[in-house]
Design an enzyme around this catalytic site. Structure first.
Site, mmCIF file in Angstrom:
data_model
loop_
_atom_site.group_PDB
_atom_site.id
_atom_site.type_symbol
_atom_site.label_atom_id
_atom_site.label_comp_id
_atom_site.label_asym_id
_atom_site.label_seq_id
_atom_site.Cartn_x
_atom_site.Cartn_y
_atom_site.Cartn_z
ATOM 1 N N ASN A 210 0.850 -1.196 0.000
ATOM 2 C CA ASN A 210 0.000 0.000 0.000
ATOM 3 C C ASN A 210 0.886 1.248 0.000
ATOM 4 O OD1 ASN A 210 0.557 0.781 2.838
ATOM 5 N ND2 ASN A 210 -0.408 -1.195 3.242
ATOM 6 N N ASP A 278 -4.483 -6.351 5.231
ATOM 7 C CA ASP A 278 -5.508 -7.210 5.848
ATOM 8 C C ASP A 278 -5.460 -8.615 5.264
ATOM 9 O OD1 ASP A 278 -6.461 -5.203 7.457
ATOM 10 O OD2 ASP A 278 -7.910 -4.488 5.965
ATOM 11 N N PRO A 307 -3.149 -12.029 10.288
ATOM 12 C CA PRO A 307 -3.457 -11.828 11.706
ATOM 13 C C PRO A 307 -3.645 -10.333 11.972
ATOM 14 C CG PRO A 307 -1.132 -12.365 11.407
ATOM 15 C CD PRO A 307 -1.801 -12.554 10.081
ATOM 16 N N ASP A 308 -4.471 -10.008 12.941
ATOM 17 C CA ASP A 308 -4.695 -8.609 13.320
ATOM 18 C C ASP A 308 -3.700 -8.257 14.437
ATOM 19 O OD1 ASP A 308 -5.581 -6.231 14.466
ATOM 20 O OD2 ASP A 308 -7.627 -6.590 13.764
ATOM 21 N N ILE A 309 -2.662 -7.542 14.056
ATOM 22 C CA ILE A 309 -1.553 -7.276 15.002
ATOM 23 C C ILE A 309 -2.047 -6.500 16.217
ATOM 24 C CG2 ILE A 309 0.656 -6.065 15.269
ATOM 25 C CD1 ILE A 309 1.156 -6.652 12.290
ATOM 26 N N PHE A 325 -4.141 3.457 14.704
ATOM 27 C CA PHE A 325 -4.348 4.469 13.667
ATOM 28 C C PHE A 325 -5.434 3.966 12.735
ATOM 29 C CE2 PHE A 325 -1.295 8.033 13.165
ATOM 30 C CZ PHE A 325 -0.657 7.907 14.379
ATOM 31 N N LYS A 339 -13.403 0.783 15.128
ATOM 32 C CA LYS A 339 -12.115 0.074 15.262
ATOM 33 C C LYS A 339 -11.614 0.135 16.716
ATOM 34 C CE LYS A 339 -7.572 -0.007 12.972
ATOM 35 N NZ LYS A 339 -6.756 0.520 11.879
ATOM 36 N N LYS A 343 -11.258 -3.482 18.588
ATOM 37 C CA LYS A 343 -9.902 -3.967 18.877
ATOM 38 C C LYS A 343 -9.487 -3.712 20.325
ATOM 39 C CE LYS A 343 -8.508 -3.716 14.123
ATOM 40 N NZ LYS A 343 -7.402 -3.802 13.197
#
Ligand code: FMN
Length: 402
Positions: A210, A278, A307-309, A325, A339, A343
């Site tokens: 990205n 993602d 994985p969602d860090i 962020f 979010k 999270k």
């Protein structure tokens, strides 16, 4: 005494009998976490050996101005810039006179002229020398120029006299040096910061990534280090120099980034500024993918969730104060709030990456921080460095209250 933690102190040792106390002073400063480089005058070397101070400081002692080898190792200007404080102890009458005149005839006096750091002097001399109007005039002049004077104390002297002129003891000098520094906001804290994009390989030559430049995360790492934190910066593939005093770990993919973050735990504060992919290709082709006429014009890439860090780290039993962020192109505050909740974050920093004058790759940013009570704090457009310093101040305050 946290204020000396990771502070860089150049200790100048002049040619006075009190130079023997400088050895103890190096130890005290280092005990309090400071990094010490010693510079000795010609006279200083007659009273205590460079070898002693080298062993105690852990670094070669700097001796001569006109030494090409020493200049190549760490030049006098570099050393002047390196210092957070120059402390001259002992400061002899002669050295004070030279400094008051702005003389730069040896390494120490040149450094003092070249530095932007504060300079503190610990006078040490016979009481008559100290009382002499010439020395008093020099001391006054130095104070007016912004130098700090630590002492001298009064008492019995090496020469047998009694009166003012004794150098302060090492621990007193270490405390006085600490007073030169404001208490930093994040002193003693370990801060873990992620920055940049991740890169997910498709085959040996292609990848998905990205537009994140990493600039915001690197600016945050710099600001956190300036605020006294021990900073670990886990960075995706970016072309940015490592900020001073920051431990950088380079990674490529989201899974690498998670592993590096887990290895860096525990931390007190997590700031996740990286733009983590993602999804990643389910299979990384071992060889470069070729155009396949049997498939027609299309190529279907099967992607799987990474994985969602942030959620992983914020969900640990030893979870740090967690700041995420949210880079969005629409419904910014709405998505960011979701979010934050999903999270389990403490704060979220929302930035509008659809606006070309801020966000990805630009030099400036403008953000809104949202907390768990959904209070919003806006930081209007400014350089990423400035926004980073404002954010660090804001986050440190919330961390203290948590
Ligand atoms: C044995 C001895 C002890 C000295 N002690 C001192 C002292 O305590 N304070 C001082 O100002 N000068 C003292 N001096 C004089 C300095 O060494 C001399 O003025 C020298 O030029 C100082 O310069 P420097 O600090 O740049 O090395 C002493 C000299 C001798 C020979």
């Amino acid at each position: 005494m946290q204020r000396l933690y990771r502070k860089r102190i150049v200790l100048g040792v002049g040619g006075g009998i009190a130079a023997y106390k400088s050895a103890e002073l190096v130890r005290r400063l280092r005990d309090h976490g400071a990094e010490v480089r010693v510079v000795m005058t010609q006279g200083g070397r007659e009273f205590i050996t460079p070898l002693t101070l080298q062993a105690l400081s852990g670094h070669p002692v700097h001796l001569d101005l006109l030494d090409p080898a020493a200049e190549a190792a760490m030049g006098h200007i570099e050393l002047a810039r390196w210092a957070d404080l120059i402390l001259v102890a002992p400061a002899t009458a002669d050295l004070m006179a030279r400094l008051a005149q702005g003389v730069a005839n040896d390494l120490l006096t040149t450094l003092v002229l070249a530095t932007d750091a504060p300079v503190a002097l610990a006078p040490a001399m016979n009481q008559a020398m100290w009382r002499d109007p010439a020395t008093q005039g020099n001391a006054q002049r130095l104070l007016e120029r912004g130098f700090r004077l630590f002492g001298p104390a009064a008492g019995s002297q090496a020469c047998g006299d009694v009166g003012p002129g004794r150098m302060l003891e090492a621990e007193e000098l270490a405390h006085a040096a600490a007073d030169c520094f404001e208490r930093a906001l994040l002193t003693g804290r370990h801060v873990l910061i992620t920055a940049g994009p991740t890169q997910e390989n498709i085959d040996p030559v292609r990848y998905i990534t990205n537009h994140s430049s990493g600039k915001m995360g690197f600016a945050l790492a710099e600001a956190a280090a300036e605020a006294g934190a021990r900073v670990t910066l886990v960075a995706g593939p970016v072309h940015l120099p490592t900020p001073d005093r920051v431990q950088r770990i380079d990674v490529v993919s989201a899974r690498d980034m998670l592993a590096a973050c887990e290895a860096a735990m525990p931390c007190d504060l997590l700031i996740a500024a990286a733009a983590v992919a993602d999804y990643r290709p389910e299979v990384i082709a071992p060889q470069k993918l070729k155009k396949d006429p049997t498939r027609g014009d299309g190529l279907l890439l099967e992607l799987v969730r990474n994985p969602d860090i942030l959620a992983t780290l914020a969900g640990r039993p030893d979870r740090p104060f967690s700041v995420g962020f949210a880079a969005e192109t629409e419904n910014l505050l709405d998505y960011a709030t979701r979010k934050l909740r999903d999270k389990n974050l403490d704060l979220i920093v929302a930035n509008d990456v659809a606006n070309p004058s801020i966000g990805f790759n630009s030099e400036e940013n403008a953000v809104t921080v949202i907390d768990r009570q959904q209070h919003q704090t806006r930081f209007s457009q400014a350089s990423k460095g400035r926004i980073a310093r404002q954010l660090v101040t804001f986050i440190a305050d919330r961390l203290d209250q948590s």
